[in-house]
Design a protein around this motif. Sequence first.
Motif, PDB file in Angstrom:
ATOM      1  N   ALA A  83       0.839  -1.210   0.000  1.00  0.00           N
ATOM      2  CA  ALA A  83       0.000   0.000   0.000  1.00  0.00           C
ATOM      3  C   ALA A  83       0.868   1.253   0.000  1.00  0.00           C
ATOM      4  N   ALA A  84       1.951   1.216   0.794  1.00  0.00           N
ATOM      5  CA  ALA A  84       2.848   2.381   0.864  1.00  0.00           C
ATOM      6  C   ALA A  84       3.524   2.607  -0.487  1.00  0.00           C
ATOM      7  N   GLU A  85       3.915   1.509  -1.129  1.00  0.00           N
ATOM      8  CA  GLU A  85       4.561   1.639  -2.446  1.00  0.00           C
ATOM      9  C   GLU A  85       3.580   2.188  -3.473  1.00  0.00           C
ATOM     10  N   ASP A  86       2.329   1.675  -3.403  1.00  0.00           N
ATOM     11  CA  ASP A  86       1.291   2.165  -4.322  1.00  0.00           C
ATOM     12  C   ASP A  86       1.092   3.663  -4.153  1.00  0.00           C
ATOM     13  N   LEU A  87       1.044   4.097  -2.873  1.00  0.00           N
ATOM     14  CA  LEU A  87       0.826   5.515  -2.576  1.00  0.00           C
ATOM     15  C   LEU A  87       1.986   6.348  -3.112  1.00  0.00           C
ATOM     16  N   GLU A  88       3.196   5.811  -2.977  1.00  0.00           N
ATOM     17  CA  GLU A  88       4.376   6.526  -3.468  1.00  0.00           C
ATOM     18  C   GLU A  88       4.316   6.677  -4.999  1.00  0.00           C
ATOM     19  N   THR A  89       3.934   5.585  -5.661  1.00  0.00           N
ATOM     20  CA  THR A  89       3.805   5.621  -7.132  1.00  0.00           C
ATOM     21  C   THR A  89       2.741   6.627  -7.552  1.00  0.00           C
ATOM     22  N   LEU A  90       1.588   6.592  -6.853  1.00  0.00           N
ATOM     23  CA  LEU A  90       0.504   7.533  -7.149  1.00  0.00           C
ATOM     24  C   LEU A  90       0.975   8.966  -6.937  1.00  0.00           C
ATOM     25  N   GLY A  91       1.734   9.170  -5.851  1.00  0.00           N
ATOM     26  CA  GLY A  91       2.260  10.502  -5.547  1.00  0.00           C
ATOM     27  C   GLY A  91       3.148  11.014  -6.673  1.00  0.00           C
ATOM     28  N   GLU A  92       4.003  10.128  -7.187  1.00  0.00           N
ATOM     29  CA  GLU A  92       4.901  10.526  -8.281  1.00  0.00           C
ATOM     30  C   GLU A  92       4.111  10.875  -9.542  1.00  0.00           C
ATOM     31  N   GLN A  93       3.070  10.053  -9.823  1.00  0.00           N
ATOM     32  CA  GLN A  93       2.243  10.306 -11.016  1.00  0.00           C
ATOM     33  C   GLN A  93       1.502  11.641 -10.887  1.00  0.00           C
ATOM     34  N   LEU A  94       0.925  11.853  -9.698  1.00  0.00           N
ATOM     35  CA  LEU A  94       0.183  13.104  -9.459  1.00  0.00           C
ATOM     36  C   LEU A  94       1.113  14.315  -9.575  1.00  0.00           C
ATOM     37  N   TYR A  95       2.300  14.193  -8.955  1.00  0.00           N
ATOM     38  CA  TYR A  95       3.251  15.305  -8.983  1.00  0.00           C
ATOM     39  C   TYR A  95       3.607  15.669 -10.427  1.00  0.00           C
ATOM     40  N   SER A  96       3.866  14.643 -11.253  1.00  0.00           N
ATOM     41  CA  SER A  96       4.257  14.924 -12.646  1.00  0.00           C
ATOM     42  C   SER A  96       3.108  15.558 -13.439  1.00  0.00           C
ATOM     43  N   LEU A  97       1.845  15.240 -13.042  1.00  0.00           N
ATOM     44  CA  LEU A  97       0.686  15.841 -13.724  1.00  0.00           C
ATOM     45  C   LEU A  97       0.443  17.276 -13.256  1.00  0.00           C
TER      46      LEU A  97
END
Length: 221
Positions: free
Chosen positions: A3-17
Motif C-alpha cells: 500500500a505504501a509503495e502504491d501511494l508513493e507511485t501515485l504521488g509521483e504520477q500526481l506530482y508529474s501531472l
Amino acid sequence: MDAAEDLETLGEQLYSLIYPKHKENAGKLTGMLLELPGPVLNQMVQDKATLTAGVEKALQALQLAQEHSKGTCKDDDDVSGSSDSLGEQLFEMVDVYNTGHSHKITGMLLEQHKEAVLNLLSDPKLLEEQVNFALKTLKELNMEGTDISDTSDADDTERLGEKIFSLVEEMDPLHANDITGMLLEMDPAALQQLLSDHTLLEVAVQKAQAALDTQNQTLST
C-alpha cells in the motif's frame, strides 16, 4: 508495504501531472491530494477533469491558509465579526481531505477558541493533525454503535444511491436510473466524494451519459 509503495507511485504520477501548471505549489498540492482515498486518487490519475477539480479545491485551501497567515496580525474586530465566514473557510479546508464527514469535523473544530481556529486556518499541518484526530474520534464513536454490521453497509449503499439518484435526476431525469446504477459501481469513498463535490458529480454524470450514448449507438447499428 504494498500500500505504501502504491501511494508513493501515485504521488509521483500526481506530482508529474500537477507540476507543469503549478510549479511552485506542486509538492504541497500533491501532499494534500494524497490524503484522499485510494480509488479517488486512481480516478484523478486517469481522468483529467477529476484531477483538475481536486487541484482547484486544494489550491483554494492553500490560498486561504496563506491569506490567514498574513492576516492573523489584523485587529480581532476584523475576524470577530464573522464566525460564519470562519466556519465556511474552515469547512472548505476540511473538505479537501474528503473524509466523508466534513460537516461533522468542521463542527467539532469550531468548538475550539477563535484563536485556535485561526491557527488551524494558517497552519495546514496542524489542521491535518486535527482532522485526522477528529476522524478517529468519529470512527470510534461509530464502532461503539450497535448497528455496525453487514446490513448497515447495505443500508449505507442504499442511502448513497438515493442521494445520488436525486442529484442525477435534476441533471438528466430521462436516464437517472441508468446513470445512478453506473455510478453505484464505484467505490463508496469515491461516491462520498461525488456527493460532497458537485463539479466532480457533473463530470461523472457526463462520462456516464457518453457511455450510454455509445451503448445506444452500438445497439442501433
